[in-house]
Design a protein around this motif. Structure first.
Motif, PDB file in Angstrom:
ATOM      1  N   CYS A  88       0.860  -1.186   0.000  1.00  0.00           N
ATOM      2  CA  CYS A  88       0.000   0.000   0.000  1.00  0.00           C
ATOM      3  C   CYS A  88       0.896   1.236   0.000  1.00  0.00           C
ATOM      4  O   CYS A  88       1.920   1.270   0.695  1.00  0.00           O
ATOM      5  N   ASN A  89       0.522   2.229  -0.774  1.00  0.00           N
ATOM      6  CA  ASN A  89       1.351   3.442  -0.898  1.00  0.00           C
ATOM      7  C   ASN A  89       1.098   4.459   0.213  1.00  0.00           C
ATOM      8  O   ASN A  89       1.704   5.526   0.205  1.00  0.00           O
ATOM      9  N   HIS A  90       0.174   4.164   1.106  1.00  0.00           N
ATOM     10  CA  HIS A  90      -0.192   5.095   2.184  1.00  0.00           C
ATOM     11  C   HIS A  90      -0.284   6.523   1.626  1.00  0.00           C
ATOM     12  O   HIS A  90       0.415   7.454   2.070  1.00  0.00           O
ATOM     13  N   CYS A  91      -1.165   6.607   0.621  1.00  0.00           N
ATOM     14  CA  CYS A  91      -1.280   7.811  -0.211  1.00  0.00           C
ATOM     15  C   CYS A  91      -1.685   9.052   0.587  1.00  0.00           C
ATOM     16  O   CYS A  91      -2.336   8.955   1.638  1.00  0.00           O
TER      17      CYS A  91
ATOM     18  N   PRO B  15      -5.812   9.342  -0.450  1.00  0.00           N
ATOM     19  CA  PRO B  15      -6.183   7.937  -0.609  1.00  0.00           C
ATOM     20  C   PRO B  15      -7.620   7.740  -1.098  1.00  0.00           C
ATOM     21  O   PRO B  15      -8.571   8.160  -0.423  1.00  0.00           O
ATOM     22  N   ALA B  16      -7.743   7.094  -2.237  1.00  0.00           N
ATOM     23  CA  ALA B  16      -9.074   6.844  -2.801  1.00  0.00           C
ATOM     24  C   ALA B  16      -9.864   5.898  -1.902  1.00  0.00           C
ATOM     25  O   ALA B  16     -11.090   5.998  -1.798  1.00  0.00           O
ATOM     26  N   CYS B  17      -9.167   5.000  -1.215  1.00  0.00           N
ATOM     27  CA  CYS B  17      -9.846   4.046  -0.334  1.00  0.00           C
ATOM     28  C   CYS B  17     -10.568   4.780   0.793  1.00  0.00           C
ATOM     29  O   CYS B  17     -11.695   4.447   1.147  1.00  0.00           O
TER      30      CYS B  17
ATOM     31  N   VAL C 210      -2.248   4.556   6.588  1.00  0.00           N
ATOM     32  CA  VAL C 210      -3.676   4.419   6.273  1.00  0.00           C
ATOM     33  C   VAL C 210      -4.179   3.088   6.845  1.00  0.00           C
ATOM     34  O   VAL C 210      -3.613   2.027   6.549  1.00  0.00           O
TER      35      VAL C 210
ATOM     36  N   CYS D 213      -9.255   1.687  -4.609  1.00  0.00           N
ATOM     37  CA  CYS D 213      -7.790   1.679  -4.617  1.00  0.00           C
ATOM     38  C   CYS D 213      -7.299   1.241  -5.995  1.00  0.00           C
ATOM     39  O   CYS D 213      -7.490   0.089  -6.395  1.00  0.00           O
ATOM     40  N   PRO D 214      -6.651   2.132  -6.741  1.00  0.00           N
ATOM     41  CA  PRO D 214      -6.226   1.763  -8.089  1.00  0.00           C
ATOM     42  C   PRO D 214      -5.065   0.770  -8.073  1.00  0.00           C
ATOM     43  O   PRO D 214      -4.746   0.178  -9.089  1.00  0.00           O
ATOM     44  N   TYR D 215      -4.429   0.608  -6.907  1.00  0.00           N
ATOM     45  CA  TYR D 215      -3.296  -0.323  -6.796  1.00  0.00           C
ATOM     46  C   TYR D 215      -3.771  -1.696  -6.302  1.00  0.00           C
ATOM     47  O   TYR D 215      -2.979  -2.597  -6.127  1.00  0.00           O
TER      48      TYR D 215
ATOM     49  N   LYS E 259      -4.782  -2.606  -3.334  1.00  0.00           N
ATOM     50  CA  LYS E 259      -4.106  -2.958  -2.094  1.00  0.00           C
ATOM     51  C   LYS E 259      -5.055  -2.969  -0.896  1.00  0.00           C
ATOM     52  O   LYS E 259      -4.617  -3.009   0.246  1.00  0.00           O
TER      53      LYS E 259
ATOM     54  N   LYS F 297      -5.914  -4.285   4.855  1.00  0.00           N
ATOM     55  CA  LYS F 297      -4.832  -3.801   4.005  1.00  0.00           C
ATOM     56  C   LYS F 297      -3.534  -3.724   4.803  1.00  0.00           C
ATOM     57  O   LYS F 297      -3.551  -3.898   6.026  1.00  0.00           O
TER      58      LYS F 297
HETATM   59  S1  SF4 Z   1      -5.165   1.171  -0.135  1.00  0.00           S
HETATM   60 FE1  SF4 Z   1      -4.707   2.049  -2.161  1.00  0.00          FE
HETATM   61  S2  SF4 Z   1      -5.618   4.101  -2.211  1.00  0.00           S
HETATM   62 FE2  SF4 Z   1      -5.568   3.411  -0.063  1.00  0.00          FE
HETATM   63  S3  SF4 Z   1      -3.671   4.301   0.727  1.00  0.00           S
HETATM   64 FE3  SF4 Z   1      -3.171   2.208   0.029  1.00  0.00          FE
HETATM   65  S4  SF4 Z   1      -2.504   2.412  -2.107  1.00  0.00           S
HETATM   66 FE4  SF4 Z   1      -3.488   4.358  -1.525  1.00  0.00          FE
END
Ligand code: SF4
Ligand code: SF4
Length: 499
Positions: free
Chosen positions: A176-179, A182-184, A202, A219-221, A223, A235
């Motif tokens: 997870c990119n811990h954006c 975050p779309a999630c 996240v 989540c586009p990745y 994850k 996650k």
């Molecule tokens: S689950 Fe996906 S959108 Fe949410 S923080 Fe991780 S990579 Fe980003």
């Protein structure tokens, strides 16, 4: 975080470390919070990058951004039907073997076998897919050639890439990119997902999750995963219990190639919405602009005012992540065009395949050279020696492909980094082997925008840096989180350090 891709050996130790700690339980068998993909390839779940299928991430609208496939407004009208979820076959049906048969079978005429058995149904099954089914380019026709990042390449370029003697690949470890955007988090109708104020991790609140699975779509990745046993989404938690005790996440701790760097980044949270909505060409630069200079007096002043401890500011000043991403400009986010502002950055692979090159005869070299022209990857290293370095540009991946992964399509972003990586190698070659002249080494550094001092620092952090230089976090400060919530208006579920 930063992952240095040239250093990844594809051993999957990180994935196993993570699985043993976090997802080795009922309902989570198919989950790989950390996975390592071979690129080119379609990844896990299959074709996760194809947002025409999965509708993950954000899209730009007139004002800013909105979720592509789902979300509180879009999703609520359609809450009992979510057509954009990956199915179990897109991941794989998790399996084990009836090992006990090998030792417990009664004596007989036949050799006992350990048949594969589904971890979902408990029944015998035929294995058709696994989490690394396409490892090391196996089944290239079905997997590698379906990689969506190849779409920007011409037919001739694709064919050249898949000629057997030309084939090359690299590994892409993913968590997870811990954006920052975050779309999630935005998609969850229950408000169960949040980004921790004190460190930006996240997390999904298991008490609040109501199994809507909007996060899995958003989540586009891919994850965020759904646990079919507990009925909750799960996650990567960046091993926060370990981090709070001062230990590195399990994937980082176990990484054989030492490719992972983790450190503090101070950022301007007020800019998130604006940056996420900027034009595709500017997305990466704008995201980097948000990352603040931890040595800047004004930033330090504001950080203190916002309740950030001095130890955190010091950690930000020593952050290896800040060096790679901001100071040296050598690491890029994966698929920035999804607009989640990922906080995991990658140093793209140089992929020289040097050993095979030095063994090639002239005719072969000539053939590769022709291909190189065809691929239009003449981003030229005139200063390199003919016998070793000059051939690199002809055998490596088309830059276009890497730009699709890490540059939001901008090839120059990749070539600038490749030039730096090459320049450091050439400089070190002069220093240690001596078959390159000093003038040539200096000229190459200059061309890549580096000095000897910078090259030494890059070399050190790439190869020699001990664990304490790759993993630089302050002790956990729970009080910071409380302070920030109180004083700065950063509310529950909001984002990171607000400066
Ligand atoms: S689950 Fe996906 S959108 Fe949410 S923080 Fe991780 S990579 Fe980003
Ligand atoms: S442990 Fe490190 S080197 Fe091995 S696959 Fe994972 S990221 Fe790559």
């Amino acid at each position: 975080m930063v992952f240095h891709l040239d250093k990844c050996i594809g051993c999957h130790t990180c994935s196993i470390a993570c699985k043993n700690i976090w997802t080795d339980r009922k309902g989570a068998e198919y989950m790989w919070w950390n996975n390592v993909e071979t690129k080119p390839g379609t990844g896990y779940p299959n074709k996760w990058e194809n947002q025409e299928i999965y509708k993950g991430g954000w899209e730009k609208n007139k004002k800013s951004v909105s979720l592509k496939g789902t979300g509180k407004s879009k999703g609520l009208g359609n809450i009992f039907h979510n057509p954009y979820l990956p199915k179990i076959d897109d991941y794989y049906e998790p399996f084990t073997y009836r090992y006990a048969n090998l030792t417990n079978s009664p004596e007989g005429d036949d050799q006992p076998t350990a048949r594969p058995v589904s971890q979902i149904t408990g029944k015998n099954m035929d294995i058709k897919m696994g989490p690394n089914w396409d490892d090391d380019l196996s089944g290239s026709h079905d997997f590698a050639q379906q990689d969506i990042n190849l779409e920007s390449l011409s037919q001739a370029e694709k064919e050249a890439m898949f000629q057997l003697e030309q084939m090359a690949f690299f590994y892409l470890p993913r968590i997870c990119n811990h954006c920052l955007n975050p779309a999630c988090v935005a998609a969850c109708p229950s408000g169960a997902i949040y980004k921790r104020g004190e460190d930006g991790i996240v997390l999904i609140n298991q008490e609040k999750c109501r199994a809507w699975r909007m996060c899995v779509t958003a989540c586009p990745y891919k994850k965020a995963y759904f646990n079919w046993n507990t009925g909750k989404s799960e996650k990567c938690i960046l091993c926060y219990p370990r981090l709070e005790a001062g230990h590195a996440p399990a994937c980082m701790h176990s990484c054989v190639g030492r490719i992972r760097y983790l450190g503090v980044i101070l950022y301007d949270a007020d800019k998130i919405e604006e940056v996420a909505g900027s034009s595709e060409a500017n997305l990466i630069d704008r995201q980097k602009e948000m990352l603040l200079d931890p040595f800047d007096e004004e930033v330090i002043k504001q950080a203190r005012k916002n309740g950030i401890a001095d130890s955190t500011i010091e950690a930000a000043q020593k952050s290896p992540v800040y060096k790679w991403v901001k100071e040296w400009n050598m690491a890029l986010p994966l698929h920035a065009e999804y607009r989640t502002l990922p906080m995991l950055f990658y140093v793209p692979p140089l992929l020289p395949v040097m050993a095979s090159l030095s063994n090639q005869d002239n005719q072969q070299q000539e053939k590769i050279h022709e291909k190189g022209k065809q691929w239009n990857v003449e981003w030229i290293y005139d200063t390199s020696t003919d016998d070793l370095w000059s051939s690199i540009r002809q055998v490596r991946f088309p830059v276009k492909y890497l730009a699709s992964l890490f540059g939001a399509g901008d090839e120059r972003k990749i070539t600038q980094i490749i030039e730096k990586l090459m320049a450091v190698r050439i400089y070190r070659r002069w220093k240690t082997v001596g078959d390159i002249t000093e003038t040539k080494a200096d000229k190459t550094l200059e061309k890549a925008g580096l000095t000897r001092e910078l090259a030494d620092n890059i070399y050190r952090l790439t190869t020699l840096a001990p664990f304490e230089e790759r993993f630089v976090i302050p002790p956990a400060h729970r009080e910071e989180a409380v302070e920030m919530m109180k004083d700065t208006g950063v509310h529950k579920g909001s984002v990171g350090f607000k400066i």
